[in-house]
Design an enzyme around this catalytic site. Structure first.
Site, short mmCIF file in Angstrom:
data_model
loop_
_atom_site.label_atom_id
_atom_site.label_comp_id
_atom_site.label_asym_id
_atom_site.label_seq_id
_atom_site.Cartn_x
_atom_site.Cartn_y
_atom_site.Cartn_z
N CYS A 103 27.02 43.20 79.18
CA CYS A 103 28.15 44.12 79.37
C CYS A 103 28.30 44.37 80.86
O CYS A 103 27.37 44.87 81.50
CB CYS A 103 27.90 45.42 78.61
SG CYS A 103 29.33 46.52 78.61
N VAL A 104 29.44 43.99 81.39
CA VAL A 104 29.67 44.12 82.82
C VAL A 104 31.01 44.79 83.09
O VAL A 104 31.91 44.76 82.25
CB VAL A 104 29.63 42.75 83.53
CG1 VAL A 104 28.26 42.10 83.38
CG2 VAL A 104 30.70 41.83 83.00
#
Length: 123
Positions: A103-104
């Site tokens: 998750c970025v």
């Protein structure tokens, strides 16, 4: 290798397919919060957009003969990392098998949405 397409998820907005099925796995393209019935982004909150994204992913996976329960890896892109907690609440309701995840934060996403997710799932 088989290309997957369903009218129950948004059509690709570029030169790609909704998903590819190969060697017992399904690789989806990133899904954003487009309502497949209208072709537009209607939701404005991270919660609403995450729900729509997951509905779109479900439709693609079902068309490929799979489901959210068979997801082994997700990649999640958030416009604002400050939305992480609210995103996680919705994400956790649907991905109960707790697949591996990245998750970025992304500076920009297509159509200025707040979230995009792609998945890898077993057939």
């Amino acid at each position: 290798m088989e290309q997957i397409h369903t009218e129950k998820a948004p059509a690709a907005i570029g030169p790609y397919t909704q998903a590819i099925k190969v060697n017992g796995l399904i690789f989806t393209s990133g899904q954003i919060a487009i309502n497949p019935k209208t072709g537009t982004v209607e939701s404005t909150t991270i919660e609403q957009q995450t729900e729509q994204v997951i509905q779109n992913l479900q439709a693609v996976l079902q068309a490929a003969g799979s489901s959210l329960e068979k997801v082994v890896k997700t990649t999640c892109f958030l416009k604002h990392m400050s939305d992480f907690t609210a995103f996680n609440t919705i994400y956790g309701k649907h991905f109960t098998g707790k697949p591996a995840r990245s998750c970025v934060a992304a500076k920009e996403l297509p159509k200025d949405v707040l979230v995009e997710i792609d998945v890898v799932a077993e057939c």
